[in-house]
Each structure stands twice: as C-alpha cells, then as structure tokens.
Scaffold this motif. Structure first.
Motif, PDB file in Angstrom:
ATOM      1  N   ALA A 281       0.831  -1.206   0.000  1.00 21.12           N
ATOM      2  CA  ALA A 281       0.000   0.000   0.000  1.00 21.12           C
ATOM      3  C   ALA A 281       0.863   1.252   0.000  1.00 21.12           C
ATOM      4  O   ALA A 281       0.490   2.277  -0.573  1.00 21.12           O
ATOM      5  CB  ALA A 281      -0.924  -0.009   1.216  1.00 21.12           C
ATOM      6  N   ASP A 282       2.030   1.167   0.642  1.00 18.42           N
ATOM      7  CA  ASP A 282       2.941   2.300   0.734  1.00 18.42           C
ATOM      8  C   ASP A 282       4.333   1.844   0.317  1.00 18.42           C
ATOM      9  O   ASP A 282       5.082   1.311   1.123  1.00 18.42           O
ATOM     10  CB  ASP A 282       2.945   2.852   2.165  1.00 18.42           C
ATOM     11  N   ARG A 283       4.664   2.055  -0.949  1.00 22.90           N
ATOM     12  CA  ARG A 283       5.945   1.576  -1.465  1.00 22.90           C
ATOM     13  C   ARG A 283       7.123   2.274  -0.782  1.00 22.90           C
ATOM     14  O   ARG A 283       8.133   1.644  -0.484  1.00 22.90           O
ATOM     15  CB  ARG A 283       6.008   1.788  -2.986  1.00 22.90           C
ATOM     16  N   ASP A 284       6.976   3.557  -0.522  1.00 19.49           N
ATOM     17  CA  ASP A 284       8.062   4.287   0.130  1.00 19.49           C
ATOM     18  C   ASP A 284       8.347   3.716   1.520  1.00 19.49           C
ATOM     19  O   ASP A 284       9.508   3.627   1.932  1.00 19.49           O
ATOM     20  CB  ASP A 284       7.727   5.772   0.229  1.00 19.49           C
ATOM     21  N   ALA A 285       7.291   3.341   2.248  1.00 24.94           N
ATOM     22  CA  ALA A 285       7.482   2.752   3.577  1.00 24.94           C
ATOM     23  C   ALA A 285       8.175   1.403   3.479  1.00 24.94           C
ATOM     24  O   ALA A 285       9.011   1.055   4.332  1.00 24.94           O
ATOM     25  CB  ALA A 285       6.137   2.617   4.289  1.00 24.94           C
ATOM     26  N   ALA A 286       7.842   0.618   2.452  1.00 23.38           N
ATOM     27  CA  ALA A 286       8.487  -0.683   2.265  1.00 23.38           C
ATOM     28  C   ALA A 286       9.974  -0.506   1.977  1.00 23.38           C
ATOM     29  O   ALA A 286      10.820  -1.233   2.520  1.00 23.38           O
ATOM     30  CB  ALA A 286       7.807  -1.438   1.125  1.00 23.38           C
ATOM     31  N   LEU A 287      10.305   0.457   1.131  1.00 21.08           N
ATOM     32  CA  LEU A 287      11.712   0.732   0.851  1.00 21.08           C
ATOM     33  C   LEU A 287      12.416   1.225   2.109  1.00 21.08           C
ATOM     34  O   LEU A 287      13.572   0.861   2.372  1.00 21.08           O
ATOM     35  CB  LEU A 287      11.828   1.776  -0.264  1.00 21.08           C
ATOM     36  N   ALA A 288      11.709   2.021   2.908  1.00 20.93           N
ATOM     37  CA  ALA A 288      12.308   2.581   4.117  1.00 20.93           C
ATOM     38  C   ALA A 288      12.665   1.498   5.129  1.00 20.93           C
ATOM     39  O   ALA A 288      13.719   1.578   5.789  1.00 20.93           O
ATOM     40  CB  ALA A 288      11.369   3.602   4.749  1.00 20.93           C
ATOM     41  N   VAL A 289      11.820   0.469   5.266  1.00 18.79           N
ATOM     42  CA  VAL A 289      12.124  -0.560   6.259  1.00 18.79           C
ATOM     43  C   VAL A 289      13.338  -1.383   5.821  1.00 18.79           C
ATOM     44  O   VAL A 289      14.171  -1.794   6.647  1.00 18.79           O
ATOM     45  CB  VAL A 289      10.894  -1.450   6.542  1.00 18.79           C
ATOM     46  N   LEU A 290      13.494  -1.629   4.535  1.00 17.38           N
ATOM     47  CA  LEU A 290      14.683  -2.327   4.042  1.00 17.38           C
ATOM     48  C   LEU A 290      15.948  -1.500   4.300  1.00 17.38           C
ATOM     49  O   LEU A 290      16.973  -2.031   4.741  1.00 17.38           O
ATOM     50  CB  LEU A 290      14.536  -2.623   2.554  1.00 17.38           C
ATOM     51  N   ARG A 291      15.865  -0.214   4.040  1.00 19.59           N
ATOM     52  CA  ARG A 291      17.030   0.653   4.276  1.00 19.59           C
ATOM     53  C   ARG A 291      17.328   0.773   5.766  1.00 19.59           C
ATOM     54  O   ARG A 291      18.496   0.846   6.165  1.00 19.59           O
ATOM     55  CB  ARG A 291      16.790   2.011   3.628  1.00 19.59           C
ATOM     56  N   GLU A 292      16.276   0.767   6.575  1.00 19.63           N
ATOM     57  CA  GLU A 292      16.482   0.818   8.023  1.00 19.63           C
ATOM     58  C   GLU A 292      17.160  -0.456   8.523  1.00 19.63           C
ATOM     59  O   GLU A 292      18.034  -0.410   9.398  1.00 19.63           O
ATOM     60  CB  GLU A 292      15.150   1.021   8.744  1.00 19.63           C
TER      61      GLU A 292
END
Length: 290
Positions: A40-51
């Motif tokens: 639903a939120d691609r930016d959030a998915a990318l953010a958790v991987l980077r985190e």
C-alpha cells in the motif's frame, strides 16, 4: 534526522563463508494482502529495508513468490548495489497460482527458471543462499527430495548459487539433502508452542548448521498465549519481544527473520529481542510447549 543505531541482539553466526547477524529480517510482509501485489505504501516498504541495513542487519530473507516478484524488486531498489557483507537468502520450489495459492514447482526446469528469475529480480550474478522449499502450505510432507535438491547442487557447481539450505523440511529430508551436498541452514516453522524440531535444532547446532524459524508467534492456543502474555507483562514488554528473545536463548544456531512492514516496528523488534529473560521466565516459557 538520523535514526540511532541499536545493538543487534544475539551476536553473529557463520553461515557458510559469511558472518551474519543472528537478528535478521524477513521481507515477506512487504507486499499487498495475502503476500500478493504491491504494498500500500511503497516508500514505507523501501524505508524498512534501508532501516534494516542501517541497523547493521546483514541477513535478509526473501522469495520470488512474494508478490510474486514484488519483494525482490523492492530489495533491489532499496539496497542495490549490495554491500559485501549483506547476505540475501531466497527460496525455490514453489510458485503462486491465480487464486493466490502456493503450489509446488520442483522439477528441474521449474527450479532452473526460478533461479533465473531470482537472479534477474535481485540484480545479481550469484545467489548467496537458496533454500529448497519443500512440502506444501500445510507444512512438511514426507517425500524424497533427491532429484530436486540435485538440480540446485548442479546450479551451485555452475557458480550461480553460493550456499544451499532446505525449508519446510522433515528431519529425514534434511539428512537426505546432506547426503547429497553440504547445507548451511534449515528454515522451518518453530516457536514456543510448536517445537517438533527440538531434537533437529540440537543436532544441527552440533554440526554448525543454522536453523531459521518462521512464524515466531504462530499456532498459540489461548492458554499458551496467556502464559506468554504473563511473562511479557512481568517484563513490561510484548509477547512478540518475549518470543523473539526466547528463540535467541534457545540455541546459538537459531537465526531470526522477524518480518514487519514498518521501520519503527523493526526497531521495536530489535530492542525487544534483546530482553534479558530470568530463569523463572524461561521455566514458564518452556512449559508452553507442553
């Protein structure tokens, strides 16, 4: 504002030729509902991987079937080019059907195609670790695996797979795989309530083979959930944190791949898994399996 770096609990484990954090990250939840489609939120998915990478996690678990393709694409977008210390583990042996099911796909041609798909979507020439996914959605199925596992061994000898493991496997299938070629890991369902692999875990620890449990809170009936919640309340923490901390205490060869689609929740899991469980806590928790 930069997120503070936390101390990863559990230390490290040598997985083949790689040293990985015992606290890893499972990327299955980075899709739409039922592990299908885009988040639903691609930016959030990318953010958790980077985190995860920023926190020092260097063991990420994925599969081409998550989405399908979606999670591998996210990993590539978020983290490629990958650092030398990052190990990405994937799986082969299944596919997704139009209804969202997980049928097996383990003949030689199917496995080779899945390896090619993983190489493409992850953007690599060599896959760090491939687990042969066995059984079905209900759990392990006792059957011979030699032909399927040999296909992955052949691909390993061709240089496109670095390390091999098995997933959703019986103890007999683990031994069958080991009779064909070395494995570095076994990935099965295991937690405080579902402990059918206790003996296998101890055997693998003696052999320096990793055990990677999935669904750390799956399969708890109400009475067992109440016992877990009791310890969590005493610790002023959460049932998930206690379950993760117990897994790290259970055996040094257990590697966690707790999943989440939230960077904040990832940090909570890291902190929670570092709980110091008392002898009384462990006694109460160990009784849950009974």
């Amino acid at each position: 504002m930069k997120t503070p770096t936390l101390t990863l609990p559990g230390g490290t484990w040598t997985l083949g030729d790689a040293t990985v954090s015992r606290f890893g990250y499972g990327a299955m939840q980075l899709t739409g509902p039922w592990v299908l489609g885009e988040p639903a939120d691609r930016d959030a998915a990318l953010a958790v991987l980077r985190e995860a990478a920023a926190q020092g996690i260097n063991h990420i678990d994925t599969a081409e079937t998550y989405g399908p393709r979606v999670v591998n694409d996210l990993i590539r977008e978020a983290l490629h080019p990958y650092g030398e210390k990052l190990l990405i583990a994937t799986k082969a042996g299944g596919r997704r059907d139009a209804e969202g099911g997980w049928p097996s796909a383990r003949n030689s041609d199917e496995l080779r195609q899945q390896i090619d798909d993983n190489l493409e979507t992850l953007g690599v020439d060599v896959l760090d670790l491939v687990h042969l996914r066995l059984g079905d959605a209900s759990g392990p199925v006792p059957e011979r695996i030699g032909e399927a596992f040999q296909t992955l061994v052949d691909l390993q000898e061709q240089g496109v797979i670095r390390h091999l493991g098995v997933s959703n496997a019986t103890a007999e299938q683990v031994r069958e795989a080991q009779s064909i070629a070395p494995i570095v890991s076994v990935q099965n369902m295991y937690n405080l309530a579902i402990r059918q692999d206790d003996e296998l875990i101890d055997q693998l620890a003696a052999e320096e083979v990793a055990y990677i449990p999935f669904f750390p809170l799956g399969g708890f009936p109400p009475l067992q959930s109440a016992a877990l919640s009791s310890v969590a309340a005493r610790q002023k923490s959460t049932p998930m944190a206690v379950a993760l901390a117990w897994l790290l205490r259970r055996s040094p060869n257990i590697l966690l791949i707790a999943g989440t689609s939230s960077a904040a929740h990832l940090r909570e899991n890291i902190t929670g898994a570092g709980l110091e469980l008392s002898d009384a806590d462990l006694e109460e928790l160990n009784a849950i399996s009974g």
